[in-house]
Design a protein around this motif. Structure first.
Motif, mmCIF file in Angstrom:
data_model
loop_
_atom_site.group_PDB
_atom_site.id
_atom_site.type_symbol
_atom_site.label_atom_id
_atom_site.label_comp_id
_atom_site.label_asym_id
_atom_site.label_seq_id
_atom_site.Cartn_x
_atom_site.Cartn_y
_atom_site.Cartn_z
ATOM 1 N N ILE A 180 4.366 30.707 52.747
ATOM 2 C CA ILE A 180 4.382 29.270 53.011
ATOM 3 C C ILE A 180 5.817 28.836 53.307
ATOM 4 N N PRO A 181 6.016 27.766 54.083
ATOM 5 C CA PRO A 181 7.374 27.305 54.393
ATOM 6 C C PRO A 181 8.057 26.710 53.169
ATOM 7 N N ASP A 182 9.387 26.651 53.230
ATOM 8 C CA ASP A 182 10.166 26.173 52.086
ATOM 9 C C ASP A 182 9.785 24.756 51.663
ATOM 10 N N LEU B 214 7.053 23.356 51.459
ATOM 11 C CA LEU B 214 5.829 23.318 50.652
ATOM 12 C C LEU B 214 5.964 24.073 49.340
ATOM 13 N N ASP B 215 7.007 24.868 49.221
ATOM 14 C CA ASP B 215 7.175 25.720 48.040
ATOM 15 C C ASP B 215 7.816 24.928 46.903
ATOM 16 N N ARG B 216 7.059 24.000 46.363
ATOM 17 C CA ARG B 216 7.541 23.105 45.306
ATOM 18 C C ARG B 216 6.338 22.552 44.544
ATOM 19 N N PRO B 217 6.538 22.032 43.331
ATOM 20 C CA PRO B 217 5.405 21.501 42.562
ATOM 21 C C PRO B 217 4.792 20.233 43.161
ATOM 22 N N GLN B 218 5.614 19.387 43.784
ATOM 23 C CA GLN B 218 5.126 18.113 44.298
ATOM 24 C C GLN B 218 4.231 18.310 45.526
ATOM 25 N N ILE B 219 3.193 17.498 45.614
ATOM 26 C CA ILE B 219 2.352 17.507 46.809
ATOM 27 C C ILE B 219 3.106 16.793 47.926
ATOM 28 N N VAL B 220 3.145 17.420 49.090
ATOM 29 C CA VAL B 220 3.885 16.892 50.226
ATOM 30 C C VAL B 220 2.918 16.208 51.184
ATOM 31 N N THR B 221 3.265 15.001 51.622
ATOM 32 C CA THR B 221 2.500 14.305 52.643
ATOM 33 C C THR B 221 3.425 13.960 53.796
ATOM 34 N N SER C 292 1.420 27.560 41.474
ATOM 35 C CA SER C 292 2.011 27.944 42.755
ATOM 36 C C SER C 292 1.044 27.656 43.896
ATOM 37 N N LEU C 293 1.506 26.922 44.908
ATOM 38 C CA LEU C 293 0.649 26.631 46.061
ATOM 39 C C LEU C 293 0.327 27.917 46.818
ATOM 40 N N GLU C 294 1.281 28.809 46.948
ATOM 41 C CA GLU C 294 1.046 30.080 47.640
ATOM 42 C C GLU C 294 -0.056 30.867 46.944
ATOM 43 N N ALA C 295 0.001 30.931 45.619
ATOM 44 C CA ALA C 295 -1.021 31.660 44.860
ATOM 45 C C ALA C 295 -2.379 30.971 44.972
ATOM 46 N N ASP C 296 -2.370 29.644 45.020
ATOM 47 C CA ASP C 296 -3.617 28.885 45.134
ATOM 48 C C ASP C 296 -4.274 29.127 46.490
ATOM 49 N N ILE C 297 -3.465 29.141 47.563
ATOM 50 C CA ILE C 297 -3.992 29.427 48.897
ATOM 51 C C ILE C 297 -4.586 30.830 48.925
ATOM 52 N N VAL D 215 -5.235 41.453 55.697
ATOM 53 C CA VAL D 215 -5.013 40.240 56.474
ATOM 54 C C VAL D 215 -3.764 39.552 55.946
ATOM 55 N N GLU D 216 -2.759 39.493 56.764
ATOM 56 C CA GLU D 216 -1.501 38.822 56.413
ATOM 57 C C GLU D 216 -1.526 37.408 56.985
ATOM 58 N N VAL D 217 -1.160 36.419 56.177
ATOM 59 C CA VAL D 217 -1.233 35.016 56.590
ATOM 60 C C VAL D 217 0.129 34.353 56.412
ATOM 61 N N LEU D 218 0.604 33.691 57.461
ATOM 62 C CA LEU D 218 1.842 32.926 57.390
ATOM 63 C C LEU D 218 1.517 31.473 57.728
ATOM 64 N N VAL D 219 1.612 30.610 56.734
ATOM 65 C CA VAL D 219 1.314 29.188 56.921
ATOM 66 C C VAL D 219 2.531 28.497 57.535
ATOM 67 N N ASP D 220 2.319 27.792 58.628
ATOM 68 C CA ASP D 220 3.393 27.030 59.266
ATOM 69 C C ASP D 220 3.425 25.580 58.774
ATOM 70 N N ARG D 221 2.235 24.986 58.669
ATOM 71 C CA ARG D 221 2.134 23.604 58.174
ATOM 72 C C ARG D 221 0.863 23.478 57.337
ATOM 73 N N PHE D 222 0.966 22.710 56.265
ATOM 74 C CA PHE D 222 -0.202 22.469 55.418
ATOM 75 C C PHE D 222 0.055 21.202 54.628
ATOM 76 N N GLU D 223 -0.274 20.070 55.232
ATOM 77 C CA GLU D 223 -0.082 18.783 54.567
ATOM 78 C C GLU D 223 -1.014 17.766 55.204
ATOM 79 N N GLY D 224 -0.977 16.553 54.728
ATOM 80 C CA GLY D 224 -1.842 15.518 55.272
ATOM 81 C C GLY D 224 -1.164 14.174 55.330
ATOM 82 N N THR D 225 -1.806 13.258 56.031
ATOM 83 C CA THR D 225 -1.378 11.871 56.090
ATOM 84 C C THR D 225 -2.381 11.058 55.292
ATOM 85 N N PRO D 226 -1.960 10.394 54.213
ATOM 86 C CA PRO D 226 -2.907 9.662 53.362
ATOM 87 C C PRO D 226 -3.809 8.726 54.165
ATOM 88 N N GLY D 227 -5.098 8.798 53.886
ATOM 89 C CA GLY D 227 -6.069 7.958 54.574
ATOM 90 C C GLY D 227 -6.460 8.462 55.944
#
Length: 212
Positions: free
Chosen positions: A63-65, A67-74, A92-97, A133-145
């Protein structure tokens, strides 16, 4: 005079204690979230031969840097990211994915005599993977609503390390509200779509493999 000053200090100290206790009592409590697997999003496929004895390893997942944090990123606008101090990942978000990918793909191949496991690192030689299967996440976030977005690159390797397949995926999932619970549910949905895309490509690879 000393008595007056002492009384003023005592009242001031009491005032500070009251302010601190009030602030502590009114502070917002943190909430913790995790991604969840989703039901199969397609009709069941024809069962593959159980004699394949296939082990599919998922990972490593990167996962990108940001996203590698406890806070949810929007995302707010095109370039601005926001970090929620009170809405956080439960681990860990990486472990959760990784966990959800394994569960989703396992469910997709349920009944086909396959094993789907997590591959944590390139040094994880304990996993006798038939495919990885190797996975590299580029983006993983959302816009509220609005919606959640997942962009990822992923590759399928044979047991000897040779590259069999290389793909890029982009998946969006509409949110059912503006809460963080709705955001995480939408992110889980987007991850489910990625799991489905990977599973469908794995079917083609597996059907071309000789039975053992």
């Amino acid at each position: 005079m000393r008595r007056i000053l002492s009384g003023q200090r005592a009242r001031f100290s009491l005032f500070l204690v009251v302010v601190i206790l009030t602030a502590c009592a009114s502070s917002q409590a943190s909430k913790f979230y995790q991604l969840n697997p989703v039901p199969n999003q397609t009709t069941p496929v024809s069962h593959l031969s159980a004699s394949h004895n296939i082990v599919i390893a998922i990972g490593p997942v990167g996962i990108p840097d940001y996203l590698d944090r406890p806070q949810i990123v929007t995302r707010s606008g095109k370039n601005e990211l926001k970090l929620s101090e009170f809405d956080r990942w439960g681990g860990s978000l990486e472990a959760d994915i990784s966990r959800v990918l394994v569960e989703n793909i396992s469910n997709f191949f349920a009944g086909d005599g396959l094993s789907v496991v997590r591959w944590k690192s390139y040094q994880d030689s304990r996993v006798p993977a038939s495919l990885r299967v190797e996975v590299l996440v580029d983006r993983f976030e959302g816009t509220p609503g609005d919606s959640a977005l997942l962009k990822a690159q992923w590759r399928v390797f044979a047991s000897d390390g040779s590259l069999l397949l290389s793909k890029e995926s982009r998946h969006t999932e509409q949110m059912s509200g503006s809460s963080y619970d709705a955001l995480v549910a939408a992110m889980s949905g987007a991850l489910g779509k990625l799991s489905l895309a990977i599973s469908e490509e794995l079917i083609a690879v597996l059907r071309g493999m000789p039975a053992k």
